[in-house]
Scaffold this motif. Structure first.
Motif, short mmCIF file in Angstrom:
data_model
loop_
_atom_site.label_atom_id
_atom_site.label_comp_id
_atom_site.label_asym_id
_atom_site.label_seq_id
_atom_site.Cartn_x
_atom_site.Cartn_y
_atom_site.Cartn_z
N ASP A 156 2.95 2.78 6.72
CA ASP A 156 2.07 1.72 6.23
C ASP A 156 1.46 0.99 7.42
O ASP A 156 1.78 -0.16 7.71
N PRO A 157 0.56 1.65 8.15
CA PRO A 157 0.06 1.09 9.42
C PRO A 157 -0.79 -0.15 9.21
O PRO A 157 -1.50 -0.30 8.22
N HIS A 158 -0.68 -1.06 10.17
CA HIS A 158 -1.51 -2.26 10.18
C HIS A 158 -2.76 -2.01 11.01
O HIS A 158 -2.71 -1.30 12.02
N ASP A 159 -3.89 -2.57 10.59
CA ASP A 159 -5.13 -2.44 11.32
C ASP A 159 -5.18 -3.53 12.38
O ASP A 159 -5.66 -4.64 12.14
N TRP A 160 -4.65 -3.22 13.55
CA TRP A 160 -4.53 -4.23 14.59
C TRP A 160 -5.90 -4.65 15.12
O TRP A 160 -6.69 -3.82 15.53
N GLU A 161 -6.15 -5.96 15.10
CA GLU A 161 -7.42 -6.48 15.58
C GLU A 161 -7.38 -6.81 17.06
O GLU A 161 -8.39 -6.79 17.74
N GLU A 162 -6.20 -7.16 17.54
CA GLU A 162 -6.09 -7.58 18.94
C GLU A 162 -4.78 -7.07 19.51
O GLU A 162 -3.75 -7.11 18.87
N ARG A 163 -4.84 -6.59 20.73
CA ARG A 163 -3.65 -6.20 21.48
C ARG A 163 -2.74 -5.27 20.69
O ARG A 163 -1.66 -5.62 20.25
N HIS A 164 -3.23 -4.07 20.46
CA HIS A 164 -2.49 -3.04 19.73
C HIS A 164 -1.13 -2.82 20.41
O HIS A 164 -1.02 -2.85 21.64
N PRO A 165 -0.05 -2.59 19.63
CA PRO A 165 1.26 -2.33 20.24
C PRO A 165 1.24 -1.18 21.23
O PRO A 165 2.07 -1.13 22.14
N GLY A 166 0.29 -0.25 21.06
CA GLY A 166 0.19 0.87 21.98
C GLY A 166 -0.19 0.48 23.39
O GLY A 166 -0.09 1.30 24.30
#
Length: 267
Positions: free
Chosen positions: A49-59
């Protein structure tokens, strides 16, 4: 001969200058190995259930790991490590009389595969801190690679304990627990917590304490304004080779060289 050598050096410099590397989150699981910490790689995990990261992706952070309990069942730790798991926090105890039945299996498996580990205690506010700390010590041997963890969050769905002490009481109890474990294991535990608990109790006021923050829908700087954190739990629906079903995934706040020094207790 000297002139030819000079030309070769200049050619190599021209080819090397300005070479860019892809963003960390685009690398394959085994694409990055840091020479200062060769066990650390940029992972390529999935998410149910991925989140659409807007800032500073965990990657953007290269050092990732898991927290696990009995609900993950048996884990193939060598496969997990090869996929990018650089550490694990394993549930050991809960309250003053519950021990996770998979703790020893997970601990021994992680050790055999060379995955650095620490243990965590799920705190219940119906037991004194001293009693819970002693229960943890009875169940967790010395020799962990990482500091242990005090997991503090509200327990509204518990069948036995739904108390919600005020912030002053919470901080005092946490302080007792942390002090006891620090004296026994030689390193101060980390505190794991959630957004509502963090805000309700002002637990960030604990002295000499590092924090592990849960935030599955935003970077900690957005969800915990002004916080200083060491670990970030960014999903509870991760998919990791070697692990059955969904699992929590976390990242360390720092590059591999900082991770290596912190893990070795150089800070």
């Amino acid at each position: 001969m000297r002139a030819a050598l000079m030309l070769a050096v200049l050619a190599f410099a021209t080819l090397s200058c300005g070479r860019s590397t892809p963003p960390p989150q685009k690398l394959e699981a085994n694409a990055f190995l840091d020479t200062t910490a060769p066990s650390v790689i940029f992972p390529a995990f999935g998410d149910a259930d991925p989140h659409d990261w807007e800032e500073r992706h965990p990657g953007h952070y290269p050092v990732h790991g898991l927290d696990v309990s009995r609900w993950q069942g048996p884990i193939d730790w060598r496969t997990a490590k090869a996929s990018g798991v650089s550490f694990v926090f394993i549930k050991a105890t809960e309250g003053g009389d519950v021990a996770d039945p998979m703790f020893d299996d997970h601990r021994r498996g992680a050790q055999a595969a060379g995955v650095p580990w620490g243990a965590y205690h799920y705190y219940y506010f119906c037991r004194p801190a001293r009693e819970q700390a002693q229960w943890f010590i009875e169940n967790v041997p010395k020799g962990a690679d990482l500091p242990h963890v005090l997991d503090m969050e509200w327990t509204p769905h518990s069948r036995t304990c739904t108390l919600r002490p005020d912030g002053r009481t919470v901080r005092a109890e946490a302080q007792r627990f942390l002090d006891i474990l620090e004296r026994h294991y030689g390193r101060r535990p980390i505190v794991y917590t959630t957004v509502d608990f963090y805000a309700d109790t002002d637990i960030a006021r604990l002295p000499k304490t590092e924090f592990w923050l849960r935030s599955v829908a935003g970077h900690p700087r957005q969800v915990y304004p002004g916080s200083i954190w060491r670990f970030w739990q960014y999903t509870g629906t991760g998919l990791v080779p070697g692990v059955q079903g969904r699992v929590d995934i976390n990242t360390f706040n720092g590059q591999p060289d900082i991770w290596a020094r912190w893990k070795a207790n150089a800070y």
